[in-house]
Design a protein around this motif. Sequence first.
Motif, mmCIF file in Angstrom:
data_model
loop_
_atom_site.group_PDB
_atom_site.id
_atom_site.type_symbol
_atom_site.label_atom_id
_atom_site.label_comp_id
_atom_site.label_asym_id
_atom_site.label_seq_id
_atom_site.Cartn_x
_atom_site.Cartn_y
_atom_site.Cartn_z
ATOM 1 N N UNK A 62 22.865 -32.072 6.127
ATOM 2 C CA UNK A 62 22.762 -32.692 4.805
ATOM 3 C C UNK A 62 21.401 -32.379 4.196
ATOM 4 N N UNK B 281 25.995 -29.706 3.350
ATOM 5 C CA UNK B 281 26.305 -30.668 2.306
ATOM 6 C C UNK B 281 25.041 -30.916 1.490
ATOM 7 N N UNK B 282 25.192 -31.083 0.202
ATOM 8 C CA UNK B 282 24.036 -31.341 -0.648
ATOM 9 C C UNK B 282 24.254 -32.632 -1.418
ATOM 10 N N UNK B 283 23.262 -33.482 -1.405
ATOM 11 C CA UNK B 283 23.284 -34.669 -2.269
ATOM 12 C C UNK B 283 22.045 -34.609 -3.139
#
Lengths: 310, 310, 310
Positions: free
Chosen positions: A39, A65-67
Amino acid sequence: MRHLLDIKDLSRKEIETILERAMWYKSLKVYPKTLEGKFVLTAFFEPSTRTKVSFQKAAMNLGANVIDFAPESSSLLKGETDLDTILTLNMMDFDCLVVRIRRNGAPKEFSKYVKMPVVNAGDGTNEHPTQALLDAMTMVEHFNTLKLKVAIVGDIVHSRVARSLTELLNKFGAEVRMVGPKGFVPESFEGVSLITNDLEEAIHDVDVIYALRIQKERLEESYPNVDDFFRTMQINSKTIELAPKHAVLMHPGPFNRNVEVSDDVVYSERSKILEQVKNGVFVRMAVLEFAMGVIEVESVRSMEASLAGR
Amino acid sequence: MRHLLDIKDLSRKEIETILERAMWYKSLKVYPKTLEGKFVLTAFFEPSTRTKVSFQKAAMNLGANVIDFAPESSSLLKGETDLDTILTLNMMDFDCLVVRIRRNGAPKEFSKYVKMPVVNAGDGTNEHPTQALLDAMTMVEHFNTLKLKVAIVGDIVHSRVARSLTELLNKFGAEVRMVGPKGFVPESFEGVSLITNDLEEAIHDVDVIYALRIQKERLEESYPNVDDFFRTMQINSKTIELAPKHAVLMHPGPFNRNVEVSDDVVYSERSKILEQVKNGVFVRMAVLEFAMGVIEVESVRSMEASLAGR
Amino acid sequence: MRHLLDIKDLSRKEIETILERAMWYKSLKVYPKTLEGKFVLTAFFEPSTRTKVSFQKAAMNLGANVIDFAPESSSLLKGETDLDTILTLNMMDFDCLVVRIRRNGAPKEFSKYVKMPVVNAGDGTNEHPTQALLDAMTMVEHFNTLKLKVAIVGDIVHSRVARSLTELLNKFGAEVRMVGPKGFVPESFEGVSLITNDLEEAIHDVDVIYALRIQKERLEESYPNVDDFFRTMQINSKTIELAPKHAVLMHPGPFNRNVEVSDDVVYSERSKILEQVKNGVFVRMAVLEFAMGVIEVESVRSMEASLAGR
């Protein structure tokens, strides 16, 4: 795990590792999912949508995953410090923090307190290391060496790009010059061989013209005659002739069309501007892997020969 | 690869291909991951969160990765043109660009310079092709043909939806009328059989009442008696009786409750408004596949019979 | 499928189920992909980037896809009601809606109309149930029971956190007190044993000091002597000595450094503030599973013994 805060802290070996990995990625059609399950948190306190998209694409190319944490000015005004914001986000178990922020040195400060690697995506007027890395990749691709003469042109005083690029080029034996209108160039700068207000003096024998963004408002305030600027300092089809035929034009973007660069050169054959953007994604793929410990310096064969070659 | 810029450029066959695919998707519970590994870039220069969510959901339903470029007004003010922004993003290797922008014709311009397919998600007062496609799907589902009488009601002059829908309906032999207050309807419009300020004249024998958003401020400026408007032009439980019993109500949303449509009809049994939204996701799934070359016109059996059927 | 709207509606058993699941997740290194293929929609009408990131991370930890609907003030000003926005999004087939909104009771209203479970991420001054759940988890971890004395300190009148936390603690036999400056505490509050303006009276024998955000502007308006406040009501290294040695400090964040809490206690050993943030992700993982029917109350063995234990 390894922070990537500024060019100063990177060894030649580490830089070569990153560039070699980036070039390898550029040669692939499908990327290995080396960051699967990871992440990445992007926190751009100072907005920059292009750099953010470049990092997001890089991370997702490798399966991460990118937030995105999009700070509201409001919540920071409410009294929370940016460090407290980062300490909070740090508790949510991310594998990497990519941060852009106006405050010089903030990424380094954050790196002391968080348990994840910090990648500096630009801090104030201090450093913008991934920009320097992608610039270096673009130069190496074209010239097969970094032993180059590079003239940085424009608003250098306010530029973190100039600082990071100069640091990097110095490590590889390049000669760096700075040229810009009065008030836009520093009085002195470590590792720079020439600081001048004369474009011709700066670029007559260079390999790379590296133009920086100039804000027109600021120019109009500081410069007696703006038309004069466009004749003598703007990179256009006339002034580019002051440089050798083999010299290329670079710019970190976004550029002001017809301020520091003119329409007729910006996407010309001599321009590497779009190639820089392309390389940016590959460099950031390597940087994210480097920060998260996927690639190690030791495991990579030396590029020194080729980089210092010519 | 195929741009989807406006309805004009689409053949009947292409439209049928897209609608058939969208209807097939509507019948499924689980979608094939036909866009796995693809990267879709959404760039909404003019904000529209609903259409953006619809495109994002459509792309992700089929397994694509989505990155959103959220242009800051600031960076565009800084002097970068929207084309330069797109050229920059184009270097980051996306498989499709979904763009909304205020400038008429900008998506078409972009399509000439980029290496990825461009999907127009609405440009100024010009076109909004995916809206017209989802409207057509909704009509075909209900009537099993597009040979319909359709009255577009409201602020037509400023509407890209009206233009795209009229283009599409014309291709399939529908009869299109336009009705609205003075100043809100054009003097003439290609392919439209009736332009009037009289709601009854327009809708007394239609199959579809297609209401458009009216901005109250603009109405108050242009219209002598606003109460009069609500009696004669608003679609409500009284005025809807001017249309045949079988006629349905449509609206592209977002609507102004109790301006162009009243509370008592907006979600009534005759309203297809929410169905339009639902169909929007399926149409956009098909459009994204069409743009990225996943579905080909040739491979689809003709729907002409059924569409032109009745 | 089960809405999670407020603490009132949750049984002890349901709360225990969620907390037990959250604690289990905290013990894992890799999470099962129990939400794979699900789509979670975050709709924060009132911005809160930290809570949004926490929900996004929670959903993605379990393999869900997340799409964020970022309402523009503009489109809501255009006349669309928030309910119409939600009804529109409801047609796009999401598996869960996480909503934050200023209007009290709006999430409950939405839940009556939509076909997906609604998770309340904070509505006005009404409720913030996931905050109360993560607070409870933090208390249970530390004290192994919820039969505690808890003093809520600060701006209670405007706090949805105070309401949700009090509801929850009451269900498990805790004693809740409220203390704050005049105008910041309610006259009466169901389930609260003491309401006072005297910090010492409130905290001299507590287990938990639960500080709430105070807006300095509001404080300066309402409170005769702000220095006096900092001496008597701020939680700092002096005033914390009014509580027993074993008492811990909690705060829902974001905090105002040196307003309601001082630098020297905020990250001290007695502070659970960062642990609350950490637990927030795990609680929201469990809440999302609960809402989408992945975990069922019936299948979980009782925690009542341990929670009500001491």
